[in-house]
Scaffold this motif. Sequence first.
Motif, PDB file in Angstrom:
ATOM      1  N   ALA A   1      33.545  24.650  47.191  1.00  0.00           N
ATOM      2  CA  ALA A   1      34.165  25.980  47.093  1.00  0.00           C
ATOM      3  C   ALA A   1      33.102  27.065  46.946  1.00  0.00           C
ATOM      4  O   ALA A   1      33.364  28.122  46.360  1.00  0.00           O
ATOM      5  N   SER A   2      31.928  26.844  47.491  1.00  0.00           N
ATOM      6  CA  SER A   2      30.779  27.713  47.230  1.00  0.00           C
ATOM      7  C   SER A   2      30.945  29.152  47.717  1.00  0.00           C
ATOM      8  O   SER A   2      30.223  30.041  47.274  1.00  0.00           O
ATOM      9  N   TYR A   3      31.887  29.411  48.630  1.00  0.00           N
ATOM     10  CA  TYR A   3      32.086  30.778  49.115  1.00  0.00           C
ATOM     11  C   TYR A   3      33.330  31.422  48.491  1.00  0.00           C
ATOM     12  O   TYR A   3      33.761  32.491  48.907  1.00  0.00           O
ATOM     13  N   ILE A   4      33.891  30.786  47.491  1.00  0.00           N
ATOM     14  CA  ILE A   4      35.101  31.296  46.852  1.00  0.00           C
ATOM     15  C   ILE A   4      34.756  31.955  45.522  1.00  0.00           C
ATOM     16  O   ILE A   4      34.202  31.317  44.625  1.00  0.00           O
ATOM     17  N   THR A   5      35.076  33.224  45.402  1.00  0.00           N
ATOM     18  CA  THR A   5      34.959  33.942  44.136  1.00  0.00           C
ATOM     19  C   THR A   5      35.908  35.125  44.152  1.00  0.00           C
ATOM     20  O   THR A   5      36.310  35.606  45.218  1.00  0.00           O
ATOM     21  N   GLY A   6      36.322  35.567  42.977  1.00  0.00           N
ATOM     22  CA  GLY A   6      37.193  36.731  42.870  1.00  0.00           C
ATOM     23  C   GLY A   6      38.640  36.483  43.243  1.00  0.00           C
ATOM     24  O   GLY A   6      39.445  37.415  43.251  1.00  0.00           O
ATOM     25  N   ALA A   7      38.990  35.242  43.551  1.00  0.00           N
ATOM     26  CA  ALA A   7      40.355  34.927  43.985  1.00  0.00           C
ATOM     27  C   ALA A   7      41.202  34.458  42.815  1.00  0.00           C
ATOM     28  O   ALA A   7      40.684  33.928  41.829  1.00  0.00           O
ATOM     29  N   ASN A   8      42.505  34.649  42.945  1.00  0.00           N
ATOM     30  CA  ASN A   8      43.469  34.151  41.965  1.00  0.00           C
ATOM     31  C   ASN A   8      44.372  33.159  42.689  1.00  0.00           C
ATOM     32  O   ASN A   8      45.184  33.538  43.533  1.00  0.00           O
TER      33      ASN A   8
ATOM     34  N   GLN B   1      22.989  30.742  38.700  1.00  0.00           N
ATOM     35  CA  GLN B   1      24.035  29.818  39.125  1.00  0.00           C
ATOM     36  C   GLN B   1      25.033  29.590  38.001  1.00  0.00           C
ATOM     37  O   GLN B   1      24.688  29.638  36.819  1.00  0.00           O
ATOM     38  N   GLY B   2      26.276  29.344  38.386  1.00  0.00           N
ATOM     39  CA  GLY B   2      27.317  29.051  37.408  1.00  0.00           C
ATOM     40  C   GLY B   2      28.697  29.330  37.980  1.00  0.00           C
ATOM     41  O   GLY B   2      28.850  30.084  38.946  1.00  0.00           O
ATOM     42  N   VAL B   3      29.693  28.686  37.382  1.00  0.00           N
ATOM     43  CA  VAL B   3      31.089  28.879  37.777  1.00  0.00           C
ATOM     44  C   VAL B   3      31.909  29.137  36.520  1.00  0.00           C
ATOM     45  O   VAL B   3      31.815  28.378  35.549  1.00  0.00           O
ATOM     46  N   VAL B   4      32.705  30.194  36.553  1.00  0.00           N
ATOM     47  CA  VAL B   4      33.621  30.510  35.465  1.00  0.00           C
ATOM     48  C   VAL B   4      35.035  30.492  36.036  1.00  0.00           C
ATOM     49  O   VAL B   4      35.313  31.182  37.028  1.00  0.00           O
ATOM     50  N   ILE B   5      35.903  29.701  35.433  1.00  0.00           N
ATOM     51  CA  ILE B   5      37.300  29.642  35.889  1.00  0.00           C
ATOM     52  C   ILE B   5      38.209  30.010  34.720  1.00  0.00           C
ATOM     53  O   ILE B   5      38.148  29.400  33.652  1.00  0.00           O
TER      54      ILE B   5
ATOM     55  N   ILE C   1      26.840  33.815  40.345  1.00  0.00           N
ATOM     56  CA  ILE C   1      27.948  33.313  39.528  1.00  0.00           C
ATOM     57  C   ILE C   1      29.269  33.512  40.266  1.00  0.00           C
ATOM     58  O   ILE C   1      29.557  34.605  40.761  1.00  0.00           O
ATOM     59  N   ARG C   2      30.053  32.453  40.338  1.00  0.00           N
ATOM     60  CA  ARG C   2      31.397  32.538  40.906  1.00  0.00           C
ATOM     61  C   ARG C   2      32.422  32.594  39.776  1.00  0.00           C
ATOM     62  O   ARG C   2      32.326  31.820  38.822  1.00  0.00           O
ATOM     63  N   VAL C   3      33.381  33.520  39.889  1.00  0.00           N
ATOM     64  CA  VAL C   3      34.432  33.672  38.879  1.00  0.00           C
ATOM     65  C   VAL C   3      35.776  33.595  39.587  1.00  0.00           C
ATOM     66  O   VAL C   3      36.041  34.348  40.534  1.00  0.00           O
TER      67      VAL C   3
END
Length: 261
Positions: A242-249, A130-134, A175-177
């Motif tokens: 925002a648990s289904y959000i990753t790879g977006a700009n 688990q983790g979030v990188v922004i 991990i979400r980025v």
Amino acid sequence: MERTTQELTGRTALVTGGTKGIGKAIADELASLGATVIVSARHEPAEKIPYDFIKADLIHSDSINELAGQLLDQYKNLDILINNVGGTSAPAGGFSVLTEQDWENDLQLNLLAAIKLDKAIVPSMIARNQGVVIHISSLNGKLPLYASNLSYGVSKAALNNYSKALANEVASKGIRVITVSPGMVKTTAMEAFLNSYASSIGKSFDETQQLVMDSLGGVPMNRMAQPEEIAHLVGFLASPKASYITGANYVIDGGTVPTIF
């Protein structure tokens, strides 16, 4: 409007460059959502801040490793990493005036600092699944301005691509980025940039601000963003909502970028 929930209670977050401008606004937002917030910067904050502070100059690999080591030793785990540090000291004038050192400085601060800190922190996130990188990028990563900040825009474009690639690699590991790309934001750094650019082209501050806005194709809202407006978006993206959000700009620019982007 009063908060009714604190979606980040029990989470620990690091905000680099978190003592002023967008970084401080993000730190305040994450704390308001219940997170335990740590901030890092090259210099001690001028005013007392309500967060733990770790001094770190992310241009240097040793400082990055020391920051990561101290963070994980003291807090054991990090749930949210906000790679906010960035900027440029390169002169205006385009390709012909930029030196190799200008390019190296901007690539180090706006790209390699994030890569190195991710490399030091993300493995501990993967171990916990688990983790979030922004990554805080810039509109200039999509719309580079060769006359005023060419090397900065190029380095942010590279950050955008790196962020997408990392997101794809670690998504299956929990991990979400995500990337956030602000347009013009009313900060002391932006004011310093506009003053410097104004001096180099012989125009007033207001004329230069309008010139930059026009060079981007115009800002439909006809103003710069407040740091808190960027922070609200980051707070949402870091949260379980925002648990289904990753790879977006996410571009947040007052409507500047054309639809084709």
